[in-house]
Design a protein around this motif. Structure first.
Motif, mmCIF file in Angstrom:
data_model
loop_
_atom_site.group_PDB
_atom_site.id
_atom_site.type_symbol
_atom_site.label_atom_id
_atom_site.label_comp_id
_atom_site.label_asym_id
_atom_site.label_seq_id
_atom_site.Cartn_x
_atom_site.Cartn_y
_atom_site.Cartn_z
ATOM 1 N N UNK A 296 0.834 -1.207 0.000
ATOM 2 C CA UNK A 296 0.000 0.000 0.000
ATOM 3 C C UNK A 296 0.866 1.254 0.000
ATOM 4 N N UNK A 297 1.768 1.354 0.951
ATOM 5 C CA UNK A 297 2.577 2.559 1.081
ATOM 6 C C UNK A 297 3.455 2.811 -0.142
ATOM 7 N N UNK A 298 3.962 1.753 -0.759
ATOM 8 C CA UNK A 298 4.892 1.956 -1.873
ATOM 9 C C UNK A 298 4.192 2.460 -3.138
ATOM 10 N N UNK A 299 2.860 2.511 -3.132
ATOM 11 C CA UNK A 299 2.126 3.095 -4.270
ATOM 12 C C UNK A 299 2.258 4.613 -4.306
ATOM 13 N N UNK A 300 2.623 5.214 -3.168
ATOM 14 C CA UNK A 300 2.636 6.668 -3.056
ATOM 15 C C UNK A 300 4.050 7.227 -3.137
ATOM 16 N N UNK A 301 4.131 8.420 -3.725
ATOM 17 C CA UNK A 301 5.401 9.132 -3.677
ATOM 18 C C UNK A 301 5.735 9.496 -2.233
ATOM 19 N N UNK A 302 4.692 9.841 -1.464
ATOM 20 C CA UNK A 302 4.883 10.152 -0.054
ATOM 21 C C UNK A 302 3.546 10.008 0.673
ATOM 22 N N UNK A 303 3.607 9.519 1.899
ATOM 23 C CA UNK A 303 2.434 9.393 2.763
ATOM 24 C C UNK A 303 2.540 10.438 3.859
ATOM 25 N N UNK A 304 1.474 11.221 4.030
ATOM 26 C CA UNK A 304 1.455 12.264 5.055
ATOM 27 C C UNK A 304 0.304 12.037 6.023
ATOM 28 N N UNK A 305 0.661 11.776 7.280
ATOM 29 C CA UNK A 305 -0.315 11.667 8.354
ATOM 30 C C UNK A 305 -0.275 12.943 9.172
ATOM 31 N N UNK A 306 -1.451 13.431 9.550
ATOM 32 C CA UNK A 306 -1.538 14.713 10.252
ATOM 33 C C UNK A 306 -0.693 14.745 11.525
#
Length: 203
Positions: free
Chosen positions: A125-135
């Motif tokens: 899941x995470x590797x699909x994104x350029x970056x993951x941002x949690x508040x």
């Protein structure tokens, strides 16, 4: 044309029962989701409180509840993550879009999510994104304009080539005011896998 997509997380990828936490906490003795509780929640989502500080804050409101019971009640909001949504996201990630995740969440929910789904699912899941941002990691939450500007400025995004997808209208309204295309997705009636059925100008 769109070259960047920013996704919300809850009720976009993972299903939520937004009443479950309050119902479970009331069973433990909480009277209502009042201003004090909302302040605790927002500060926790902004990373201004640690997990311990948050739990202590809740215990002041429901002193007879155990820490384990509070944590379980808090996490009852999290439901399933349909596999077809991950598969759709994986296909999308191979189409040269810049993909980001921007979620209002806290460290308790993310720890539970990662434990529930397991290391392989989470990694894929995470590797699909350029970056993951949690508040709770970036110190700001939607609909604060700072949350949107954080991503825009960090990645030099062109807003009129960016699509923002969220289930809360207050969040899509802010994104639209910044020049983004938006999809205010309706949980239970629409699904992220229907993205290409929408009339966005995707490349």
């Amino acid at each position: 044309m769109i070259n960047t997509i920013i996704f919300d997380f809850g009720d976009v990828f993972i299903n939520l029962d937004k009443e479950a936490s309050l119902t479970a906490l009331k069973k433990l003795g909480l009277h209502s989701w009042n201003d004090e509780f909302e302040h605790l929640n927002q500060e926790f989502e902004r990373g201004k409180l640690t997990e311990v500080q948050f739990i202590i804050g809740i215990k002041k409101l429901i002193p007879n509840a155990s820490i384990d019971d509070i944590r379980a009640a808090w996490n009852s909001v999290l439901l399933d993550f349909p596999l077809q949504r991950l598969e759709f996201l994986q296909r999308l990630s191979m189409m040269n879009y810049k993909l980001f995740l921007l979620s209002n969440t806290d460290e308790i929910h993310i720890a539970k999510f990662e434990h529930m789904l397991g290391a392989t699912f989470i990694r894929e899941f995470y590797q699909c994104f350029e970056k993951v941002y949690f508040s709770f990691e970036i110190g700001t939450r939607k609909p604060d304009i700072q949350a949107f500007n954080y991503i825009i400025n960090k990645h030099d995004l062109i807003t009129n080539r960016t699509l923002f997808i969220d289930d809360k209208k207050e969040n899509t309204d802010i994104a639209a005011s910044l020049g983004m295309q938006v999809w205010n997705i309706i949980p239970g009636k629409e699904d992220i896998t229907q993205l290409f059925d929408k009339k966005f100008i995707l490349k």
